[in-house]
Enzyme design. Structure first.
Site, PDB file in Angstrom:
ATOM      1  N   GLY A 130      -4.481  -4.894  -5.138  1.00  0.00           N
ATOM      2  CA  GLY A 130      -5.547  -4.236  -5.902  1.00  0.00           C
ATOM      3  C   GLY A 130      -5.860  -4.991  -7.181  1.00  0.00           C
ATOM      4  NE  ARG A 152     -12.062  -1.513  -6.886  1.00  0.00           N
ATOM      5  CZ  ARG A 152     -12.945  -0.981  -6.044  1.00  0.00           C
ATOM      6  NH1 ARG A 152     -14.247  -1.147  -6.275  1.00  0.00           N
ATOM      7  NH2 ARG A 152     -12.551  -0.303  -4.995  1.00  0.00           N
ATOM      8  CG  ASP A 204      -5.624  -0.175   3.740  1.00  0.00           C
ATOM      9  OD1 ASP A 204      -4.718   0.138   2.936  1.00  0.00           O
ATOM     10  OD2 ASP A 204      -6.355   0.679   4.291  1.00  0.00           O
ATOM     11  CB  VAL A 205      -1.014  -2.201   0.514  1.00  0.00           C
ATOM     12  CG1 VAL A 205      -1.379  -3.481  -0.210  1.00  0.00           C
ATOM     13  CG2 VAL A 205      -1.491  -0.975  -0.257  1.00  0.00           C
ATOM     14  CG  ASN A 236      -2.554  -2.397  -9.641  1.00  0.00           C
ATOM     15  OD1 ASN A 236      -2.477  -1.652 -10.617  1.00  0.00           O
ATOM     16  ND2 ASN A 236      -3.724  -2.688  -9.079  1.00  0.00           N
ATOM     17  CE1 TYR A 282      -3.090   8.237  -8.189  1.00  0.00           C
ATOM     18  CE2 TYR A 282      -2.181   9.429 -10.067  1.00  0.00           C
ATOM     19  CZ  TYR A 282      -2.673   8.265  -9.507  1.00  0.00           C
ATOM     20  OH  TYR A 282      -2.745   7.119 -10.281  1.00  0.00           O
ATOM     21  CE  LYS A 325      -0.117   5.809  -8.477  1.00  0.00           C
ATOM     22  NZ  LYS A 325      -0.126   4.342  -8.299  1.00  0.00           N
TER      23      LYS A 325
END
Length: 256
Positions: A9, A12, A60-61, A87, A160, A164
């Site tokens: 990533g 940007r 695409d990871v 990232n 999310y 994380k």
């Protein structure tokens, strides 16, 4: 010979801030993302303008085949790799209360934000160990970019937070596993960073920051995160594997 960093990533947002900082440190760059290469040509030209070799690999990871192809292509292009920066990540397409959120978004975020970097680290770690055993003074590290959402609850984007938090634990796991090979693993935990991902909630956070949410009184920038990652990649914290470096302007300091 210049050192090489792979930044997922990296074209940007926070990833670009990291790529810029690493290029300034003299790294050649392997960047990946899901956009067509034509969309990132200006970024590659910018990064290459300072002398870095900057290559883009569409991947695409979250997809197993893409991860394997990415590592193979980086190895074919550079023949060496010193730093992996996990990232790449996605936010929920729509925020939903925990009582209403569906499994599709959960699966998407966990696959991209956690499963992808976890197994990309596995593949890269094997290559790094190979380089260590080959001698020649190789040194490197792995950096997981997480979020304050690893520990700070947002009940309208639980998937999310969970992704994380898992990535934070992954950094600890890999730090212990790779310690015998002198490959440190770090977690960098950004706070409220001004990027395209946060553009949709900019008004909300402008107000909250003005009301004192962030002690340092401003948004973070991708450059703030990049400087921290560059220091780790440079080798400035060799005896700190597993360390969590919080880049949040004091947001998560407990206060009365």
């Amino acid at each position: 010979m210049r050192r090489v960093a792979l930044v997922t990533g990296g074209t940007r947002g926070i990833g670009l801030g990291i790529a810029r900082a690493l290029a300034a440190e003299g790294f050649d760059l392997a960047l990946c993302g899901r956009r067509e290469e034509t969309a990132v040509l200006p970024v590659l030209a910018e990064l290459g303008g300072g002398g870095a070799a900057a290559c883009y690999f569409r991947a695409d990871v979250g997809e197993r085949a893409d991860r394997a192809r990415l590592v193979s292509l980086v190895r074919e292009r550079f023949g060496r790799l010193h730093v992996l920066v996990n990232n790449a990540g996605v936010a929920p397409a729509a925020r939903a209360d925990l009582l209403d959120a569906g499994e599709e978004s959960f699966e998407r975020l966990v696959r991209t934000n956690l499963q992808g970097p976890y197994f990309l680290t596995q593949a890269v770690a094997r290559w790094m160990i190979e380089q260590v055993r080959a001698g020649g003074g190789w040194s490197g590290c792995v950096v997981n970019v997480t979020s304050v959402s690893a520990t700070v609850v947002s009940t309208n984007r639980g998937e999310y937070c969970v992704s994380k938090a898992g990535l934070a634990m992954a950094a600890q796991l890999w730090a212990v596993r790779l310690a015998e090979f002198a490959i440190p693993v770090y977690e960098v935990r950004p706070g409220i960073i001004r990027t395209d991902m946060t553009a949709g909630v900019a008004d909300k956070y402008d107000r909250l920051i003005a009301e004192g949410l962030v002690p340092q009184g401003r948004w973070g920038t991708p450059e703030d995160v990049g400087r921290v990652v560059a220091a780790l990649a440079r080798g400035d914290a060799p005896y700190s594997t597993g360390a969590v470096l919080v880049v949040d302007g004091g947001l998560t300091i407990p206060r009365l």
